[in-house]
Design a protein around this motif. Sequence first.
Motif, PDB file in Angstrom:
ATOM      1  N   HIS A   1       0.844  -1.188   0.000  1.00 43.21           N
ATOM      2  CA  HIS A   1       0.000   0.000   0.000  1.00 43.21           C
ATOM      3  C   HIS A   1       0.883   1.242   0.000  1.00 43.21           C
ATOM      4  CE1 HIS A   1      -3.698  -2.266   0.895  1.00 43.21           C
ATOM      5  NE2 HIS A   1      -2.927  -2.991   1.683  1.00 43.21           N
ATOM      6  N   VAL A   2       0.484   2.239  -0.758  1.00 44.62           N
ATOM      7  CA  VAL A   2       1.198   3.518  -0.772  1.00 44.62           C
ATOM      8  C   VAL A   2       0.561   4.434   0.264  1.00 44.62           C
ATOM      9  CG1 VAL A   2       1.940   5.482  -2.156  1.00 44.62           C
ATOM     10  CG2 VAL A   2       1.686   3.245  -3.230  1.00 44.62           C
ATOM     11  N   VAL A   3       1.362   4.922   1.200  1.00 46.10           N
ATOM     12  CA  VAL A   3       0.859   5.832   2.234  1.00 46.10           C
ATOM     13  C   VAL A   3       1.809   7.034   2.321  1.00 46.10           C
ATOM     14  CG1 VAL A   3      -0.293   4.051   3.595  1.00 46.10           C
ATOM     15  CG2 VAL A   3       2.104   4.581   4.057  1.00 46.10           C
ATOM     16  N   THR A   4       1.295   8.120   2.803  1.00 50.63           N
ATOM     17  CA  THR A   4       2.122   9.307   3.023  1.00 50.63           C
ATOM     18  C   THR A   4       2.350   9.480   4.513  1.00 50.63           C
ATOM     19  OG1 THR A   4       1.241  10.395   1.038  1.00 50.63           O
ATOM     20  CG2 THR A   4       2.335  11.792   2.667  1.00 50.63           C
ATOM     21  N   ILE A   5       3.622   9.492   4.910  1.00 52.78           N
ATOM     22  CA  ILE A   5       3.966   9.625   6.319  1.00 52.78           C
ATOM     23  C   ILE A   5       4.918  10.812   6.472  1.00 52.78           C
ATOM     24  CG2 ILE A   5       5.078   8.517   8.309  1.00 52.78           C
ATOM     25  CD1 ILE A   5       4.175   5.841   7.216  1.00 52.78           C
ATOM     26  N   ASN A   6       4.467  11.784   7.244  1.00 53.62           N
ATOM     27  CA  ASN A   6       5.246  13.012   7.443  1.00 53.62           C
ATOM     28  C   ASN A   6       5.660  13.634   6.110  1.00 53.62           C
ATOM     29  OD1 ASN A   6       5.094  12.728  10.248  1.00 53.62           O
ATOM     30  ND2 ASN A   6       6.947  11.469  10.322  1.00 53.62           N
ATOM     31  N   GLY A   7       4.725  13.614   5.156  1.00 51.43           N
ATOM     32  CA  GLY A   7       4.953  14.231   3.854  1.00 51.43           C
ATOM     33  C   GLY A   7       5.797  13.411   2.897  1.00 51.43           C
ATOM     34  N   LYS A   8       6.175  12.196   3.291  1.00 48.49           N
ATOM     35  CA  LYS A   8       7.049  11.364   2.464  1.00 48.49           C
ATOM     36  C   LYS A   8       6.298  10.135   1.976  1.00 48.49           C
ATOM     37  CE  LYS A   8      11.634   9.150   2.472  1.00 48.49           C
ATOM     38  NZ  LYS A   8      12.146   9.927   1.327  1.00 48.49           N
TER      39      LYS A   8
ATOM     40  N   LEU B   1      16.446   1.505  -0.034  1.00 49.60           N
ATOM     41  CA  LEU B   1      15.113   1.381   0.543  1.00 49.60           C
ATOM     42  C   LEU B   1      15.321   1.088   2.021  1.00 49.60           C
ATOM     43  CD1 LEU B   1      12.101   1.358  -0.401  1.00 49.60           C
ATOM     44  CD2 LEU B   1      12.223  -1.130  -0.199  1.00 49.60           C
ATOM     45  N   THR B   2      14.785   1.933   2.878  1.00 52.66           N
ATOM     46  CA  THR B   2      15.025   1.793   4.309  1.00 52.66           C
ATOM     47  C   THR B   2      13.727   1.556   5.064  1.00 52.66           C
ATOM     48  OG1 THR B   2      14.836   4.189   4.633  1.00 52.66           O
ATOM     49  CG2 THR B   2      17.044   3.301   4.196  1.00 52.66           C
ATOM     50  N   ASP B   3      13.843   0.853   6.197  1.00 50.62           N
ATOM     51  CA  ASP B   3      12.696   0.676   7.089  1.00 50.62           C
ATOM     52  C   ASP B   3      12.429   1.985   7.819  1.00 50.62           C
ATOM     53  OD1 ASP B   3      11.716  -2.282   7.453  1.00 50.62           O
ATOM     54  OD2 ASP B   3      13.889  -2.426   7.268  1.00 50.62           O
ATOM     55  N   CYS B   4      11.160   2.319   7.956  1.00 47.98           N
ATOM     56  CA  CYS B   4      10.787   3.437   8.805  1.00 47.98           C
ATOM     57  C   CYS B   4      10.955   2.983  10.254  1.00 47.98           C
ATOM     58  CB  CYS B   4       9.344   3.863   8.544  1.00 47.98           C
ATOM     59  SG  CYS B   4       8.767   5.172   9.647  1.00 47.98           S
ATOM     60  N   THR B   5      11.871   3.579  10.972  1.00 54.04           N
ATOM     61  CA  THR B   5      12.183   3.137  12.333  1.00 54.04           C
ATOM     62  C   THR B   5      11.301   3.792  13.391  1.00 54.04           C
ATOM     63  OG1 THR B   5      13.905   4.834  12.497  1.00 54.04           O
ATOM     64  CG2 THR B   5      14.590   2.644  11.741  1.00 54.04           C
ATOM     65  N   SER B   6      10.395   4.654  12.958  1.00 53.31           N
ATOM     66  CA  SER B   6       9.535   5.347  13.925  1.00 53.31           C
ATOM     67  C   SER B   6       8.053   5.161  13.624  1.00 53.31           C
ATOM     68  CB  SER B   6       9.870   6.844  13.931  1.00 53.31           C
ATOM     69  OG  SER B   6       9.650   7.412  12.641  1.00 53.31           O
ATOM     70  N   CYS B   7       7.728   4.231  12.731  1.00 54.61           N
ATOM     71  CA  CYS B   7       6.331   4.099  12.295  1.00 54.61           C
ATOM     72  C   CYS B   7       5.480   3.213  13.205  1.00 54.61           C
ATOM     73  CB  CYS B   7       6.284   3.568  10.868  1.00 54.61           C
ATOM     74  SG  CYS B   7       6.765   4.806   9.636  1.00 54.61           S
TER      75      CYS B   7
ATOM     76  N   GLN C   1      -3.968   3.016  14.092  1.00 54.76           N
ATOM     77  CA  GLN C   1      -4.248   4.116  13.169  1.00 54.76           C
ATOM     78  C   GLN C   1      -3.009   4.989  13.008  1.00 54.76           C
ATOM     79  OE1 GLN C   1      -7.159   7.237  14.258  1.00 54.76           O
ATOM     80  NE2 GLN C   1      -8.052   6.907  12.237  1.00 54.76           N
ATOM     81  N   LEU C   2      -2.776   5.419  11.764  1.00 55.48           N
ATOM     82  CA  LEU C   2      -1.637   6.289  11.482  1.00 55.48           C
ATOM     83  C   LEU C   2      -1.955   7.704  11.957  1.00 55.48           C
ATOM     84  CD1 LEU C   2       1.142   6.664  10.155  1.00 55.48           C
ATOM     85  CD2 LEU C   2      -0.049   7.127   7.998  1.00 55.48           C
ATOM     86  N   ARG C   3      -1.209   8.125  12.984  1.00 54.78           N
ATOM     87  CA  ARG C   3      -1.395   9.464  13.550  1.00 54.78           C
ATOM     88  C   ARG C   3      -0.025  10.058  13.863  1.00 54.78           C
ATOM     89  NH1 ARG C   3      -5.854   7.783  18.013  1.00 54.78           N
ATOM     90  NH2 ARG C   3      -4.285   6.164  18.248  1.00 54.78           N
ATOM     91  N   ASP C   4       0.204  11.259  13.371  1.00 55.39           N
ATOM     92  CA  ASP C   4       1.472  11.943  13.621  1.00 55.39           C
ATOM     93  C   ASP C   4       2.668  11.091  13.234  1.00 55.39           C
ATOM     94  OD1 ASP C   4       0.093  14.158  14.713  1.00 55.39           O
ATOM     95  OD2 ASP C   4      -0.024  13.163  16.660  1.00 55.39           O
TER      96      ASP C   4
END
Length: 236
Positions: free
Chosen positions: A132-139, A169-175, A227-230
């Motif tokens: 899935h394509v998601v936008t996290i912190n504008g990225k 390609l890196t893992d998001c370490t704060s997601c 849920q994706l928040r902040d």
Amino acid sequence: MFCGFIAFGQVNALRKIDNELTASIKKEITSDEGIRDSLATVFQKLLLKDLADPVTFTGSLDSLSKWVEIKYSADNQIKFYSWDDYTGGTWHNINCVTQFRSENGKVIVQQLNSGNEGEKDLYTDSGIYEVHVVTINGKTSYLTFGWGTHGAGMQHSIVRVFQVTGPKLTDCTSCFANDSDLVIEYPRAYNLKLNFDPLTNEISYTECIEIIDSVSPQPIGKTIVLQLRDGKFTEK
């Protein structure tokens, strides 16, 4: 279907690569166990080499897709190739390779499973079956669902979020709340019902926990919703 314009000469080149890779993995999987390890290495090296050719990124490897699970993002910027090399017995050795466009537009190939799973990356030997394509912190980010099994009647699902950072390609370490991924272990006979709702940016799954007198995590009927928040998936 993964789309892109391919000239006639590229079509022939793509077909040759497709046939070459298909023949290699078929030979490996159908061979005797005694030589399967060495043939698995041959196939993986060949795959990494061939995927470096941009024609395999814009085109479809139709024959190979019958042996290797190929998933791609809706924005056509990344592909995932997953396969079981059938060399691990009940502990399935599942490989995963990604092919994506770097920030400067170059096609990059990268192995995602460590190949030497330690405690930290024990579950990276999983095949990706959903993207899935998601936008996290504008990225732009890629939320993936993976599956694997280490035997003993158990299986696992792993949720990872990837981001293109320069040539990698890196893992998001704060997601996620506690780690760079979410791992759920559960019995092989159970259907986890792991889902993602793109409208609400929510991941849902059945909670599985250690129970007294049980040797492994068991589903308890409770649905967990993250849920994706902040910029982080947190429990509602």
